[in-house]
Scaffold this motif. Structure first.
Motif, PDB file in Angstrom:
ATOM      1  N   LEU A  89       0.831  -1.200   0.000  1.00 43.91           N
ATOM      2  CA  LEU A  89       0.000   0.000   0.000  1.00 43.91           C
ATOM      3  C   LEU A  89       0.864   1.247   0.000  1.00 43.91           C
ATOM      4  O   LEU A  89       1.920   1.285   0.637  1.00 43.91           O
ATOM      5  CB  LEU A  89      -0.920   0.043   1.222  1.00 43.91           C
ATOM      6  CG  LEU A  89      -2.167  -0.847   1.196  1.00 43.91           C
ATOM      7  CD1 LEU A  89      -1.815  -2.260   1.624  1.00 43.91           C
ATOM      8  CD2 LEU A  89      -3.240  -0.260   2.105  1.00 43.91           C
ATOM      9  N   CYS A  93       0.560   2.365  -9.946  1.00 46.88           N
ATOM     10  CA  CYS A  93       0.616   1.183  -9.079  1.00 46.88           C
ATOM     11  C   CYS A  93       1.377   0.037  -9.755  1.00 46.88           C
ATOM     12  O   CYS A  93       2.110  -0.709  -9.083  1.00 46.88           O
ATOM     13  CB  CYS A  93      -0.800   0.750  -8.701  1.00 46.88           C
ATOM     14  SG  CYS A  93      -1.616   1.895  -7.550  1.00 46.88           S
ATOM     15  N   HIS A 139      -0.651  -2.557  -4.611  1.00 50.08           N
ATOM     16  CA  HIS A 139      -1.983  -3.118  -4.808  1.00 50.08           C
ATOM     17  C   HIS A 139      -3.073  -2.085  -4.515  1.00 50.08           C
ATOM     18  O   HIS A 139      -4.149  -2.110  -5.119  1.00 50.08           O
ATOM     19  CB  HIS A 139      -2.192  -4.330  -3.894  1.00 50.08           C
ATOM     20  CG  HIS A 139      -1.221  -5.444  -4.136  1.00 50.08           C
ATOM     21  ND1 HIS A 139      -0.086  -5.609  -3.375  1.00 50.08           N
ATOM     22  CD2 HIS A 139      -1.217  -6.424  -5.071  1.00 50.08           C
ATOM     23  CE1 HIS A 139       0.581  -6.673  -3.819  1.00 50.08           C
ATOM     24  NE2 HIS A 139      -0.090  -7.180  -4.836  1.00 50.08           N
ATOM     25  N   VAL A 140      -2.786  -1.197  -3.554  1.00 47.49           N
ATOM     26  CA  VAL A 140      -3.772  -0.211  -3.117  1.00 47.49           C
ATOM     27  C   VAL A 140      -3.073   1.125  -2.905  1.00 47.49           C
ATOM     28  O   VAL A 140      -1.925   1.174  -2.425  1.00 47.49           O
ATOM     29  CB  VAL A 140      -4.460  -0.633  -1.794  1.00 47.49           C
ATOM     30  CG1 VAL A 140      -5.516   0.384  -1.381  1.00 47.49           C
ATOM     31  CG2 VAL A 140      -5.083  -2.025  -1.922  1.00 47.49           C
ATOM     32  N   SER A 188      -7.838   1.031  -6.100  1.00 51.15           N
ATOM     33  CA  SER A 188      -7.216  -0.251  -6.441  1.00 51.15           C
ATOM     34  C   SER A 188      -7.846  -0.742  -7.737  1.00 51.15           C
ATOM     35  O   SER A 188      -9.065  -0.601  -7.937  1.00 51.15           O
ATOM     36  CB  SER A 188      -7.402  -1.295  -5.342  1.00 51.15           C
ATOM     37  OG  SER A 188      -6.803  -2.529  -5.754  1.00 51.15           O
ATOM     38  N   ASN A 231      -8.058  -3.726  -8.328  1.00 54.65           N
ATOM     39  CA  ASN A 231      -8.815  -4.868  -7.835  1.00 54.65           C
ATOM     40  C   ASN A 231      -9.962  -4.336  -6.965  1.00 54.65           C
ATOM     41  O   ASN A 231      -9.735  -3.803  -5.882  1.00 54.65           O
ATOM     42  CB  ASN A 231      -7.900  -5.795  -7.025  1.00 54.65           C
ATOM     43  CG  ASN A 231      -8.596  -7.051  -6.565  1.00 54.65           C
ATOM     44  OD1 ASN A 231      -9.669  -7.005  -5.972  1.00 54.65           O
ATOM     45  ND2 ASN A 231      -7.975  -8.195  -6.819  1.00 54.65           N
ATOM     46  N   TYR A 272     -10.046  -5.468  -3.265  1.00 58.06           N
ATOM     47  CA  TYR A 272      -9.079  -4.814  -2.374  1.00 58.06           C
ATOM     48  C   TYR A 272      -9.569  -3.431  -1.967  1.00 58.06           C
ATOM     49  O   TYR A 272      -9.455  -3.036  -0.803  1.00 58.06           O
ATOM     50  CB  TYR A 272      -7.716  -4.675  -3.067  1.00 58.06           C
ATOM     51  CG  TYR A 272      -6.991  -5.972  -3.343  1.00 58.06           C
ATOM     52  CD1 TYR A 272      -7.305  -7.147  -2.664  1.00 58.06           C
ATOM     53  CD2 TYR A 272      -5.965  -6.022  -4.291  1.00 58.06           C
ATOM     54  CE1 TYR A 272      -6.628  -8.324  -2.917  1.00 58.06           C
ATOM     55  CE2 TYR A 272      -5.285  -7.190  -4.558  1.00 58.06           C
ATOM     56  CZ  TYR A 272      -5.625  -8.353  -3.871  1.00 58.06           C
ATOM     57  OH  TYR A 272      -4.948  -9.519  -4.133  1.00 58.06           O
ATOM     58  N   MET A 273     -10.112  -2.682  -2.925  1.00 65.10           N
ATOM     59  CA  MET A 273     -10.607  -1.339  -2.637  1.00 65.10           C
ATOM     60  C   MET A 273     -11.712  -1.385  -1.579  1.00 65.10           C
ATOM     61  O   MET A 273     -11.703  -0.616  -0.606  1.00 65.10           O
ATOM     62  CB  MET A 273     -11.125  -0.696  -3.922  1.00 65.10           C
ATOM     63  CG  MET A 273     -11.689   0.713  -3.742  1.00 65.10           C
ATOM     64  SD  MET A 273     -12.450   1.353  -5.241  1.00 65.10           S
ATOM     65  CE  MET A 273     -13.917   0.296  -5.357  1.00 65.10           C
ATOM     66  N   HIS A 318     -13.201   2.570  -9.667  1.00 62.34           N
ATOM     67  CA  HIS A 318     -12.150   1.962  -8.855  1.00 62.34           C
ATOM     68  C   HIS A 318     -11.592   2.927  -7.803  1.00 62.34           C
ATOM     69  O   HIS A 318     -10.516   2.689  -7.254  1.00 62.34           O
ATOM     70  CB  HIS A 318     -11.014   1.460  -9.750  1.00 62.34           C
ATOM     71  CG  HIS A 318     -11.390   0.249 -10.560  1.00 62.34           C
ATOM     72  ND1 HIS A 318     -11.277  -1.033 -10.072  1.00 62.34           N
ATOM     73  CD2 HIS A 318     -11.907   0.136 -11.804  1.00 62.34           C
ATOM     74  CE1 HIS A 318     -11.688  -1.891 -10.995  1.00 62.34           C
ATOM     75  NE2 HIS A 318     -12.074  -1.205 -12.057  1.00 62.34           N
TER      76      HIS A 318
END
Length: 418
Positions: A252, A278, A284-285, A307, A309, A312-313, A339
């Motif tokens: 992060l 990223c 990842h975040v 993110s 993903n 993850y967010m 996102h």
């Protein structure tokens, strides 16, 4: 000063012969904030005029050349004093280790008193220290140490020049030192808790000797504004300007933005740029924190979570929404990007210093004992300036009885030991 800096660049290009005189490098700290840069320039210039030696004195900024753009106040003061940033020497332009191995390096440290572990092999070259942080250096007969906890290291450099060679001072050098002292000492305001009698003494001495210096209030305000000016920066540069990275089960980044979240979310191709950022740095975040002031000078904070993903967010968002130590009091606000989750942060006292432990706790719970490393940036990122706006809030210890202007100034003061 221009001739001196031009000569420094020529010396590094033409002094490759190992039998020729070596270099005395004046090196600031890794944050390369205004104090660090100006002290390196001013003290190297002073040494070049006073040392009885053939050794070439060089001021070296302790960052890569490409990172200077992140220090907008540095660039502003250089240009205000008529100095071209292209004249400066940077850490990636001079191989200090090669000079050290050849026995051709002496180091003076300004605005720090110990080298980081990554530079520990250069320790034997250190011959002098001038600093205003807590003394961490072990005593040594081979190193002259001047450490005093004043508001600005530029105060100590000014003192040395005034006492030893006042003729070295001219309007240009005085403006560099004066502006730095003003910014570090928050316009010499006692309620900000930075200025000491020695800072006031030497700021006044510069002003008295050079009455043509810009008015104090105007100079401070212009430097203060420049410090948080991100106009012209790319999204990547804006995120790197003030960032901490935390590693664990996920990687992060927590970046501070010096614009409102609404302005940031309106940047063109933002999601594509965040995805590229990223990907480039392995995150990842990404958490983006803002702090701004309303028209009546009241502080407010906003927070965004990105993110690529979606899971993850949502996972990070849910954890921070439910956090209790401290409670962030997050209120979702509209985001035009699928996102990116956006929030108004009701707890304006929860600075990044308070949120980083929550992030680490989240990683620890997510991966069991999988969280590793610490809360410092990894070496591949430019260090956060020591006077970062968001490392801590002056309101953390309760609301002081000072004016709204002084309150705003206190938000810009250094949060660490700087």
């Amino acid at each position: 000063m221009e001739n001196f800096l031009s000569g420094c660049r020529r010396a590094t290009q033409g002094n490759a012969d190992e039998t020729s005189p070596g270099f005395h490098v004046v090196l600031g700290n890794e944050a390369c904030d205004l104090d660090s840069m100006v002290c390196a320039l001013a003290y190297a210039y002073f040494l070049s005029k006073t040392l009885q030696s053939e050794t070439v004195v060089l001021p070296v900024l302790n960052v890569r050349q490409s990172e200077l753009v992140l220090r907008s106040d540095n660039i502003f003061l250089l240009r205000q004093t008529g100095l071209c940033p292209e004249l400066l020497l940077f850490r990636d332009q001079l191989d200090l280790r090669a000079l050290q191995r050849a026995g051709r390096l002496q180091l003076t440290l300004v605005d720090h008193n110990v080298l980081p572990s990554s530079d520990s092999d250069l320790e034997e070259a250190v011959v002098e220290v001038i600093d205003h942080h807590l003394l961490e250096r072990k005593p040594s007969a081979s190193c002259l140490v001047t450490v005093e906890t004043v508001g600005s290291c530029a105060t100590l450099v000014t003192e040395r020049i005034v006492q030893k060679a006042p003729e070295v001072l001219d309007q240009q050098l005085a403006q560099l030192l004066y502006g730095t002292i003003l910014l570090d000492c928050v316009n010499m305001a006692p309620e900000a808790g930075k200025v000491t009698p020695k800072d006031s003494q030497y700021a006044a001495a510069l002003q008295a000797r050079f009455p043509g210096l810009p008015p104090r209030g105007a100079m401070f305000q212009s430097l203060h504004n420049a410090k948080f000016d991100v106009s012209g920066l790319t999204t990547e540069q804006m995120l790197l300007k003030d960032m901490k990275a935390v590693t664990g089960d996920l990687n992060l980044a927590v970046s501070v933005l010096y614009i409102t979240l609404e302005e940031f979310l309106q940047r063109s191709d933002l999601e594509d740029e965040l995805f590229s950022f990223c990907q480039k740095f392995g995150f990842h975040v990404l958490l983006a924190m803002t702090i701004s002031f309303s028209s009546n000078k009241e502080p407010f904070r906003q927070l965004a979570i990105y993110s690529h993903n979606y899971y993850y967010m949502e996972e990070v968002g849910q954890y921070l929404e439910q956090a209790h130590s401290p409670a962030l009091l997050l209120c979702p606000i509209s985001s035009p990007h699928p996102h990116i989750k956006a929030y108004l942060q009701g707890n304006t006292l929860a600075s990044r210093k308070k949120i980083l432990p929550l992030v680490k706790e989240f990683l620890g719970q997510r991966g069991g004992d999988g969280c590793h490393g610490d809360l410092e940036e990894e070496s591949r990122f430019p260090p956060t300036p020591m006077n970062s706006l968001v490392e801590g809030s002056p309101l953390d210890e309760g609301l002081p009885r000072i004016s709204a202007q002084a309150l705003e100034e206190k938000f810009s003061k250094m949060a660490g030991g700087h």
